[in-house]
Structures are given as C-alpha cells and as structure tokens.
Design a protein around this motif. Structure first.
Motif, PDB file in Angstrom:
ATOM      1  N   ARG B  52       0.946  -0.991   0.083  1.00 29.04           N
ATOM      2  CA  ARG B  52       0.060   0.029  -0.086  1.00 29.04           C
ATOM      3  C   ARG B  52       0.935   1.472   0.177  1.00 29.04           C
ATOM      4  O   ARG B  52       1.513   1.447   0.895  1.00 29.04           O
ATOM      5  N   ILE B  53       0.857   2.033  -1.057  1.00 29.32           N
ATOM      6  CA  ILE B  53       1.675   3.247  -1.140  1.00 29.32           C
ATOM      7  C   ILE B  53       0.921   4.357  -1.246  1.00 29.32           C
ATOM      8  O   ILE B  53      -0.135   4.690  -2.190  1.00 29.32           O
ATOM      9  N   GLY B  54       1.069   5.263  -0.099  1.00 30.00           N
ATOM     10  CA  GLY B  54       0.492   6.626   0.098  1.00 30.00           C
ATOM     11  C   GLY B  54       1.020   7.552  -0.945  1.00 30.00           C
ATOM     12  O   GLY B  54       2.408   7.512  -0.831  1.00 30.00           O
ATOM     13  N   PHE B 143      -4.412  -7.696  -6.097  1.00 26.80           N
ATOM     14  CA  PHE B 143      -3.599  -6.599  -6.525  1.00 26.80           C
ATOM     15  C   PHE B 143      -2.391  -6.524  -5.659  1.00 26.80           C
ATOM     16  O   PHE B 143      -2.404  -6.850  -4.550  1.00 26.80           O
ATOM     17  N   ASP B 144      -1.384  -6.198  -6.420  1.00 28.12           N
ATOM     18  CA  ASP B 144       0.043  -6.238  -5.770  1.00 28.12           C
ATOM     19  C   ASP B 144       0.513  -4.976  -5.217  1.00 28.12           C
ATOM     20  O   ASP B 144       1.011  -4.980  -4.232  1.00 28.12           O
ATOM     21  N   VAL B 145      -0.061  -3.968  -5.936  1.00 26.45           N
ATOM     22  CA  VAL B 145       0.217  -2.690  -5.443  1.00 26.45           C
ATOM     23  C   VAL B 145      -0.922  -1.826  -5.599  1.00 26.45           C
ATOM     24  O   VAL B 145      -1.873  -1.806  -6.041  1.00 26.45           O
ATOM     25  N   VAL B 146      -1.318  -1.235  -4.295  1.00 32.73           N
ATOM     26  CA  VAL B 146      -2.270  -0.429  -4.166  1.00 32.73           C
ATOM     27  C   VAL B 146      -1.873   1.034  -3.797  1.00 32.73           C
ATOM     28  O   VAL B 146      -1.387   1.381  -2.759  1.00 32.73           O
ATOM     29  N   LEU B 147      -2.101   2.181  -4.951  1.00 34.32           N
ATOM     30  CA  LEU B 147      -1.773   3.338  -4.732  1.00 34.32           C
ATOM     31  C   LEU B 147      -2.766   4.142  -4.021  1.00 34.32           C
ATOM     32  O   LEU B 147      -3.893   4.196  -4.711  1.00 34.32           O
ATOM     33  N   ILE B 148      -2.593   4.807  -3.084  1.00 36.03           N
ATOM     34  CA  ILE B 148      -3.704   5.655  -2.413  1.00 36.03           C
ATOM     35  C   ILE B 148      -3.444   7.319  -2.469  1.00 36.03           C
ATOM     36  O   ILE B 148      -2.267   7.873  -1.778  1.00 36.03           O
ATOM     37  N   GLU B 149      -3.963   7.778  -3.580  1.00 39.29           N
ATOM     38  CA  GLU B 149      -3.535   9.420  -3.908  1.00 39.29           C
ATOM     39  C   GLU B 149      -4.263  10.288  -3.087  1.00 39.29           C
ATOM     40  O   GLU B 149      -5.624   9.860  -2.753  1.00 39.29           O
ATOM     41  N   THR B 150      -3.724  11.283  -2.640  1.00 40.75           N
ATOM     42  CA  THR B 150      -4.540  12.511  -1.958  1.00 40.75           C
ATOM     43  C   THR B 150      -3.969  13.703  -2.464  1.00 40.75           C
ATOM     44  O   THR B 150      -2.945  13.971  -2.856  1.00 40.75           O
ATOM     45  N   VAL B 151      -4.781  14.526  -2.242  1.00 42.75           N
ATOM     46  CA  VAL B 151      -4.896  16.011  -2.627  1.00 42.75           C
ATOM     47  C   VAL B 151      -4.220  16.790  -1.509  1.00 42.75           C
ATOM     48  O   VAL B 151      -3.639  18.007  -1.843  1.00 42.75           O
ATOM     49  N   MET B 163      -3.128   4.561   6.527  1.00 40.17           N
ATOM     50  CA  MET B 163      -3.587   3.295   5.968  1.00 40.17           C
ATOM     51  C   MET B 163      -2.511   2.984   4.857  1.00 40.17           C
ATOM     52  O   MET B 163      -2.767   2.018   4.002  1.00 40.17           O
ATOM     53  N   SER B 164      -1.058   3.169   4.793  1.00 36.57           N
ATOM     54  CA  SER B 164      -0.129   3.094   3.889  1.00 36.57           C
ATOM     55  C   SER B 164       0.951   2.480   4.676  1.00 36.57           C
ATOM     56  O   SER B 164       1.251   2.557   5.636  1.00 36.57           O
TER      57      SER B 164
END
Lengths: 327, 327
Positions: B52-54, B143-151, B163-164
């Motif tokens: 999990r990548i923030g 999924f191997d990678v979950v990208l969690i984008e934030t503004v 959560m990352s």
C-alpha cells in the motif's frame, strides 16, 4: 487569596491578580479547575467587552516586532492591551512563543500592556480552553484589546479564529508573483491581511505582494458578515511603525460594521456554542478511557491487531454494547 | 448478486465484482453497510497482501502523469496495480480527483490496472473508512500494489499515511534554494521524496531541489522503523519515464527491510487499532445527537448563547449528567 478577593482585584484592573487568575485557569489540578470555574462564573456578568484580535503569521514575518509596534501604538491611543498566545507545539519545541518577553521589551514594560506567554501544553484542546478563559479574564480586567497570537501549527489558526472577533494574517513580502505557502483555509478566515516589512529595500516587493493578495481575496466568496470591501490587504512596517494607524482604522471600521449589523453578537454567540460542544465532545471521548468502555475496547483492540476481526466490525461491537445515557 | 458470489468473484480477480463491492462500501445505506461488513469479514482471511503506497503532491507537480507512468511501469513488470483516491474536498470542488479517467488514459485501459475515483463525500472520517475498505477489497482481489492518492487538503495526508505501508511525497523542482511550502509534518511522514519533472529545462533545477530536500531530510530525527539511508529524496521524470525503476527499487528495499525487522507487521497492527479507535470515537460522538444527550445539549446551548452560563460550566453539567455505559 480567595475567589471573591481575586474577582474584586481583577475588576479593579490589578495585573498581579490577573496573572494569578490565569495561572489558575492553566492548572490541571481538579481543585484549581473548580476554583477557576467559580471565578469565571463570578466574572461572567462584568459587562466588559474587549476587541479580540486573532493574529497569525509565518515564521520570519516579524510577528513579535509587529505585536510590539502595534501594541505600543494602541497604548499611545490610551488603550489597554493584552497579548496571549496559542502554541500547541510549545512543549515539543522546548520553549513557548512569547516566552521570552525580551522579544517585546518595550511593550512588556508598558503599564497598559499585559503579555502572557503560552502555557506549556501539547493538547490543543487544553490550550484552547485555557486561552479562552484567559481572554475572558483579560476582558473582565478591563483590557480594550486582546491580541491572541498563534504560530499557525496544525489547527491552531482555526482554534484562534473561533475565539476572536477579527482575524489578522501577517505576511512577509514575497519575490515573484507567486503567493506564499499560505495554508488553504487561512485566507478564508482572514479579515485583514497585513504585508509586513514595507520598508527599505523590501518596500516595492511588499506593495506588489499586497496587490497579489488583494487580487486573491477578491476571488473568494463574499461573506455575509463582511462589508463590501472586506477582507482587505494592506502593507505595514512594524519596524518603522508605518501603516499601523490605517490598519487599526480598518479593524475599527469592520468591528463597527459588524456591531451595527448584528454580526458581532451572532458570532460571539456561535463561538460560545462551538466551545460548549467542543468541551462536551472532548469530555465524552475521555469517558471511553474508563469503566466498561475501557475494558471492552482493550479486549477488542488486541483482536483487531491480530486480524481476528476487522476494525469496523470491532467498532460496531463496541458501539452496540455502549450507550450514552443519563446517570 | 449475493455476498458469497461477490466474494468468490473478487477472489477470482473479477474487476467488475470489485467495482461493485467498492460501490457497496461507499454506500451510506444501512443495509448496504451491513452487506459490506459481511463481505469484508468473509474476505478478511484471504491471506493476500498488497504493498500500500500513499502518495501526495502539491497541485501542478504532475501527479496524474506520475501515477500513469509509474502504474504502466509496474504493470510492465507483471504487477497488478490499483489506484484509489482520498479527496475530502471532492464535493465542494464539484468534481473528484481521478474522476476524469482520461487524465490517465493509458493506465485506465490496462487490464492489470484498476482506477477508482474518490467518492463524493465531505466528511473525512467517512472517506477514510470507505477508502480503507476499498484497499482491503483490492488486496483480496489480488492486486500487488495499491496506490492511495491524496490532494493534501487538511488532514488527508495523515489519514492516507495511516492506511499505507509507505508514504511517497511528489514535489516539483523549485527555483532558488528555498524549500517549497511543504506542510510541517508531511516531511516527517514521507518515506520517499520524489522530485518530478527532472527533464528538459527543469532537469538541473530538479537535481538541486532534490539535494535541498535530501539535506532537509538528514536534519530530521531518525525513525526506528527505517534503515539508515531513509527517508530518501530522488529525482524522477514521469514524462520521460526516467527514474521510475530506481524509485520502485527503493520502495522494495524499504519494504523488505521493514518486513525483516518486524516493523511492517507492527505498523499494520497499529494502523488497524488506530482505525478501530477512530470509528469508536466517531460513533460515540454521533450518539450525542440523539436521546437524552441531544435534548440536554440543545437546552444548554441556548443558555450558552445568551451568556446565562459559560461554555465550560455548561459542558461540565452535560458531562456530569451523562455517562457512557453498557446497554
């Protein structure tokens, strides 16, 4: 000194009694809290009202110099000025803002000024409550203006805005036409933006910066509690004591307008309710840390960590088992 | 489709079922919430774990281009990549980040990528819960990678970091030697700083900016969960697809180190507990808006507004009358 005597001396504008009362509201001891509550209740009907000005500014903007110059300007007009500070980081940074009164040497010697450093305290909720109570004490002690300074860490600006009648944002001249790293949201709570250091080599830059901010302010949605030309951006020089009178004039104009249009009173009422609800919330959350709730939460927290249950399912269990009820 | 079928299809990596399940966790309806809870409970033991990548970055830094390039790089390595977004402001701004998938046209057509826009939702607590649940669904869907984008509005970066497994901060090259308006605190949660746009005319500036941040990172206190050379700053060019392999290598190195030293597991456990407690707190505060509490609070709020009682004294009254107890 008992509470009745403290009350009388505060009403007689005794600075020592005021300092002592602030120490009382800053204390975490239960007996002190009870005394503080009694004192505040006794002073509630004093009928005295100060202009509460929230003030924020990025580091290096010359905030101390501004407070000193502006404070001296106000006392020269015959006003009594109190300066308080909200700094949730003061414990971590190992010192408090305003802790070093020598930063405002002239103002701290002025008998019509009262400077109180921020208490060392990490919890913003606690800082907020104590600062609000200190503001109430300063009002009862007959101060005309209460300046509430904040370092602008985390939510501290919002907290200060919620206890101020006006909010002033102090900025430094910035090279180029780019707005400085002003946090989103801060522009929206500012009633007056003052671009400091409009002196010497920086004067032209300050004027340009001010125009940039004035432009940005025009893009914001107009607020019902503002006259047409607010929020406003102006230049000042705290060092050369320029622009202070104009800035004070604008604060007065805004304050008069809000009084006349009922927004002043509405805002104070809304703020009082806001703080009441905040304290209820904080108090209720504190109850989670005792009794039935504490034991159940601890047990489920272990299961959550071990992936024996999802966080949401565990939370639902707690919330289904517990209830807020009359004692 | 019933929950058992939805579960089976998610475990078989069916993207449609995944999209449907995310819609379920995003719903505010009570029956949907119950179904979502059941589904998450069924999938809890899947044993699948993604990285999990923030990811946060200031506007104009080229975040969409980076996500597209980085996502395509990962799928070319045979990885399955999901992209989620946390945007508490999406309702206000009238649209959501990632809402326009055409911003990532190539990636959105890639069968090994899954892009999900941020739900329209103002309340950050709600966004957080739904995003966490969507992350869990993506993990279960293999999924191997979950990208969690934030503004990066308000507290959203802290929420995403909670959560990352890793937190990446994307920055633009900055003129001069001055650090950009990176919010305090964000530097402290970043594991990797990537200075984007290290291409064309900006290449030299990007390299200099990267060195500035590397210097700033060295000033921060070392964290126990980091190897000696982290946090780290690097340059990338999303446009020219340069540096992505190096960046991915660093993420892998950090992830391996944390796994080997037990920090990975410790962090996931702590995060699960954090969210459990957050949901309990939010739920308890929601109870203030019903029953005995609501009536008493409303009555006292009126008195507080009329200055018949101080906010603190009124809060004490509520807290003395109410108690959290077993049902």
């Amino acid at each position: 000194m008992d509470i009745a005597e403290l009350r009388d001396r505060i009403l007689k504008q005794d600075r020592r009694a005021l300092a002592r009362a602030i120490t009382l509201v800053e204390s975490g001891r239960a007996d002190h809290r009870a005394q503080a509550a009694e004192l505040l209740e006794e002073l509630r009907g004093s009928g005295r009202e100060a202009l509460r000005i929230g003030l924020s500014g990025t580091p290096g903007v010359g905030k101390s110099t501004f407070i000193e110059s502006f404070g001296m300007f106000l006392t020269a007009q015959g006003k009594r000025v109190a300066v308080l500070a909200v700094d949730p980081s003061s414990t971590r940074s190992g010192g408090s803002i305003l802790g070093d009164k020598t930063r405002m040497e002239r103002l701290s010697r002025d008998k019509n000024a009262f400077i109180r450093p921020s208490p060392s305290q990490t919890h913003l909720g606690g800082v907020a409550r104590r600062t609000r109570e200190a503001v109430a004490l300063c009002e009862a002690a007959g101060f005309d203006v209460v300046l509430i300074e904040t370092v602008g860490v985390g939510q501290s600006e919002t907290v200060v805005a919620e206890m101020s009648d006006l909010f002033v944002l102090l900025l430094a001249p910035a090279g180029g036409d780019e707005l400085q790293g002003v946090k989103r949201g801060i522009m929206e709570i500012a009633d007056l933006i003052l671009v400091n250091k409009a002196d010497g080599d920086l004067k032209a830059t300050a004027t340009r910066t001010c125009a940039d901010y004035a432009g940005a302010l025009r893009l914001l949605r107009k607020r019902a509690q503002d006259p047409d030309d607010f929020p406003k951006a102006m230049t000042v020089s705290a060092l050369e004591e320029q622009g202070l009178s104009d800035a004070w004039g604008e604060m007065g104009a805004l304050s008069d307008w809000r009084h006349e249009n009922g927004h002043w009173d509405k805002r104070r009422r809304a703020q009082a309710q806001f703080w009441f609800l905040e304290e209820v919330k904080q108090g209720v959350l504190a109850q989670l840390d005792s009794g039935d709730a504490k034991a159940q939460i601890a047990e489920l927290a272990t299961k959550v960590a071990g992936q024996a249950i999802t966080p949401s399912a565990a939370a639902d269990k707690v919330l289904k088992a517990l209830d807020i009820r009359k004692r």
